[in-house]
Design an enzyme around this catalytic site. Structure first.
Site, PDB file in Angstrom:
ATOM      1  N   LEU A  34       0.840  -1.207   0.000  1.00  9.54           N
ATOM      2  CA  LEU A  34       0.000   0.000   0.000  1.00  9.54           C
ATOM      3  C   LEU A  34       0.872   1.254   0.000  1.00  9.54           C
ATOM      4  O   LEU A  34       1.918   1.287   0.644  1.00  9.54           O
ATOM      5  CB  LEU A  34      -0.847   0.028   1.280  1.00  9.54           C
ATOM      6  CG  LEU A  34      -1.753  -1.172   1.536  1.00  9.54           C
ATOM      7  CD1 LEU A  34      -2.373  -1.074   2.933  1.00  9.54           C
ATOM      8  CD2 LEU A  34      -2.841  -1.236   0.467  1.00  9.54           C
ATOM      9  N   GLU A  69       6.006  -2.620  13.087  1.00 10.10           N
ATOM     10  CA  GLU A  69       5.527  -1.761  14.180  1.00 10.10           C
ATOM     11  C   GLU A  69       4.000  -1.713  14.255  1.00 10.10           C
ATOM     12  O   GLU A  69       3.431  -1.542  15.343  1.00 10.10           O
ATOM     13  CB  GLU A  69       6.044  -0.342  13.974  1.00 10.10           C
ATOM     14  CG  GLU A  69       5.427   0.658  14.919  1.00 10.10           C
ATOM     15  CD  GLU A  69       5.931   2.051  14.696  1.00 10.10           C
ATOM     16  OE1 GLU A  69       6.737   2.497  15.529  1.00 10.10           O
ATOM     17  OE2 GLU A  69       5.554   2.697  13.699  1.00 10.10           O
ATOM     18  N   ASP A  70       3.355  -1.857  13.109  1.00  9.53           N
ATOM     19  CA  ASP A  70       1.899  -1.704  13.107  1.00  9.53           C
ATOM     20  C   ASP A  70       1.152  -2.875  13.734  1.00  9.53           C
ATOM     21  O   ASP A  70      -0.036  -2.770  14.008  1.00  9.53           O
ATOM     22  CB  ASP A  70       1.411  -1.458  11.672  1.00  9.53           C
ATOM     23  CG  ASP A  70       1.902  -0.118  11.167  1.00  9.53           C
ATOM     24  OD1 ASP A  70       1.871   0.843  11.953  1.00  9.53           O
ATOM     25  OD2 ASP A  70       2.338  -0.036  10.013  1.00  9.53           O
ATOM     26  N   ARG A  76      -3.569  -5.818   5.414  1.00  8.25           N
ATOM     27  CA  ARG A  76      -2.486  -6.018   6.384  1.00  8.25           C
ATOM     28  C   ARG A  76      -2.937  -6.754   7.640  1.00  8.25           C
ATOM     29  O   ARG A  76      -2.117  -7.109   8.478  1.00  8.25           O
ATOM     30  CB  ARG A  76      -1.884  -4.660   6.787  1.00  8.25           C
ATOM     31  CG  ARG A  76      -1.273  -3.906   5.622  1.00  8.25           C
ATOM     32  CD  ARG A  76      -0.336  -2.826   6.115  1.00  8.25           C
ATOM     33  NE  ARG A  76       0.684  -3.390   6.989  1.00  8.25           N
ATOM     34  CZ  ARG A  76       1.480  -2.682   7.770  1.00  8.25           C
ATOM     35  NH1 ARG A  76       1.380  -1.372   7.769  1.00  8.25           N
ATOM     36  NH2 ARG A  76       2.372  -3.257   8.545  1.00  8.25           N
ATOM     37  N   ARG A  97      -6.404   4.342  10.003  1.00  3.27           N
ATOM     38  CA  ARG A  97      -6.146   2.955  10.392  1.00  3.27           C
ATOM     39  C   ARG A  97      -6.620   2.616  11.812  1.00  3.27           C
ATOM     40  O   ARG A  97      -6.957   1.474  12.099  1.00  3.27           O
ATOM     41  CB  ARG A  97      -4.638   2.689  10.315  1.00  3.27           C
ATOM     42  CG  ARG A  97      -4.037   2.898   8.934  1.00  3.27           C
ATOM     43  CD  ARG A  97      -4.483   1.809   7.980  1.00  3.27           C
ATOM     44  NE  ARG A  97      -3.984   2.035   6.629  1.00  3.27           N
ATOM     45  CZ  ARG A  97      -2.789   1.672   6.206  1.00  3.27           C
ATOM     46  NH1 ARG A  97      -1.945   1.099   7.033  1.00  3.27           N
ATOM     47  NH2 ARG A  97      -2.440   1.896   4.960  1.00  3.27           N
ATOM     48  N   HIS A 106       0.046   8.295  10.172  1.00  2.00           N
ATOM     49  CA  HIS A 106       0.024   7.689  11.502  1.00  2.00           C
ATOM     50  C   HIS A 106       0.498   8.749  12.497  1.00  2.00           C
ATOM     51  O   HIS A 106       1.199   9.684  12.121  1.00  2.00           O
ATOM     52  CB  HIS A 106       1.029   6.525  11.584  1.00  2.00           C
ATOM     53  CG  HIS A 106       0.548   5.226  11.049  1.00  2.00           C
ATOM     54  ND1 HIS A 106       1.271   4.477  10.153  1.00  2.00           N
ATOM     55  CD2 HIS A 106      -0.575   4.495  11.316  1.00  2.00           C
ATOM     56  CE1 HIS A 106       0.620   3.358   9.878  1.00  2.00           C
ATOM     57  NE2 HIS A 106      -0.505   3.340  10.559  1.00  2.00           N
ATOM     58  N   CYS A 128       8.588   2.371  11.821  1.00  2.00           N
ATOM     59  CA  CYS A 128       7.701   1.308  11.322  1.00  2.00           C
ATOM     60  C   CYS A 128       8.387  -0.042  11.178  1.00  2.00           C
ATOM     61  O   CYS A 128       7.726  -1.072  11.189  1.00  2.00           O
ATOM     62  CB  CYS A 128       7.156   1.653   9.934  1.00  2.00           C
ATOM     63  SG  CYS A 128       6.784   3.354   9.673  1.00  2.00           S
TER      64      CYS A 128
END
Ligand code: CIR
Length: 253
Positions: free
Chosen positions: A18, A65-66, A85, A131, A161, A248
């Site tokens: 993405l 990290e997400d 994701r 998100r 973010h 990230c």
């Protein structure tokens, strides 16, 4: 002090991930080299690196990290907000379980990306973004408050973010850009202000005795050095093409 980090190699499918940027198609050879240098830099900071193999089924999964938020006492497995994701957490859970007994989960309809969570000592800041939704942020706040931390919810106006525009570098200091420069949530911190043209460098990471920053931002480097920080500069062009920054690419704990 951080003892450990988890990273995940990018795969060839990274190019299909993405992005909202118009910086062009990532060049894989450069991407792999930049990731290797990232891992080397972390090792120089004195942490043990757990390096997970690439998973071609998940083009964005190098942005570990997400998928989780790890503290010194407990782990929170996120519920990534992008459909493509979401299943990345399946490979993170076993990796995290090697280090933690106490795991919490963000459950649907709550969504949360770790990139929207900033920790500064006993305080968490949680961005509401494309998100991370209100329910995800609420669940996160409830968990960390139960664990004796404070949490402030910060609806985002422009940043992708939360940590796209802010970093905590210890000693009550924040590196801030854009909408966070004058944001009331961060008014009690000393601020290192990053102007618009250097905004990408606000996503930097303090790892033990070093602050790792993206290469190409001499002013940010100078500001940090003047305050006594030792910096490591890393080329990030291929991650930036897919909206990724330094934070990230690892879970630090
Ligand atoms: C995504 O859109 O999810 C990835 N291409 C970039 C994620 C960057 N992660 C982060 O800022 N924590």
């Amino acid at each position: 002090m951080f003892k450990n980090v988890i990273v995940k190699d990018p795969g060839n499918s990274y190019v299909n991930g993405l992005t909202t940027s118009d910086l062009g198609k990532p060049i894989l050879e450069k991407l792999f080299e930049q990731h290797e240098k990232y891992v080397e830099a972390l090792k120089r900071c004195g942490v043990e690196v757990t390096q997970l193999q690439a998973n071609e089924a998940f083009p964005d999964s190098t942005f570990v990290e997400d998928t989780a938020v790890l503290t010194s006492e407990f782990a929170i497995i996120s519920n990534p907000g992008a459909e493509a994701r979401n299943r990345e957490i399946e490979e993170i859970v076993p990796a995290v379980k090697k280090f933690y007994e106490k795991l919490y989960y963000i459950d649907g309809p709550g969504t949360l990306d770790g990139g929207d969570v900033l920790q500064a000592e006993k305080n968490f800041y949680v961005g509401i973004s494309d998100r991370t939704n209100e329910e995800g942020a609420r669940q996160f706040k409830e968990i960390v408050e139960k664990e004796g931390y404070e949490a402030t919810i910060v609806p985002l106006k422009e940043f992708f973010h939360l940590k796209t525009g802010i970093a905590y570098v210890g000693e009550n200091r924040m590196v801030v850009a854009g909408e966070f420069i004058d944001h009331p949530a961060f008014e009690s911190y000393e601020k290192i202000i990053i102007p618009k043209e250097d905004e990408y460098s606000a996503n930097c990471i303090q790892v033990n005795d070093y602050v790792i920053i993206p290469a190409g931002y001499p002013e940010t480097n100078r500001k940090l050095n003047d305050l006594g920080y030792q910096t490591i500069e890393l080329e990030m062009s291929e991650f930036r093409k897919h909206d990724g920054g330094l934070s990230c690419l690892s879970l630090r704990f």
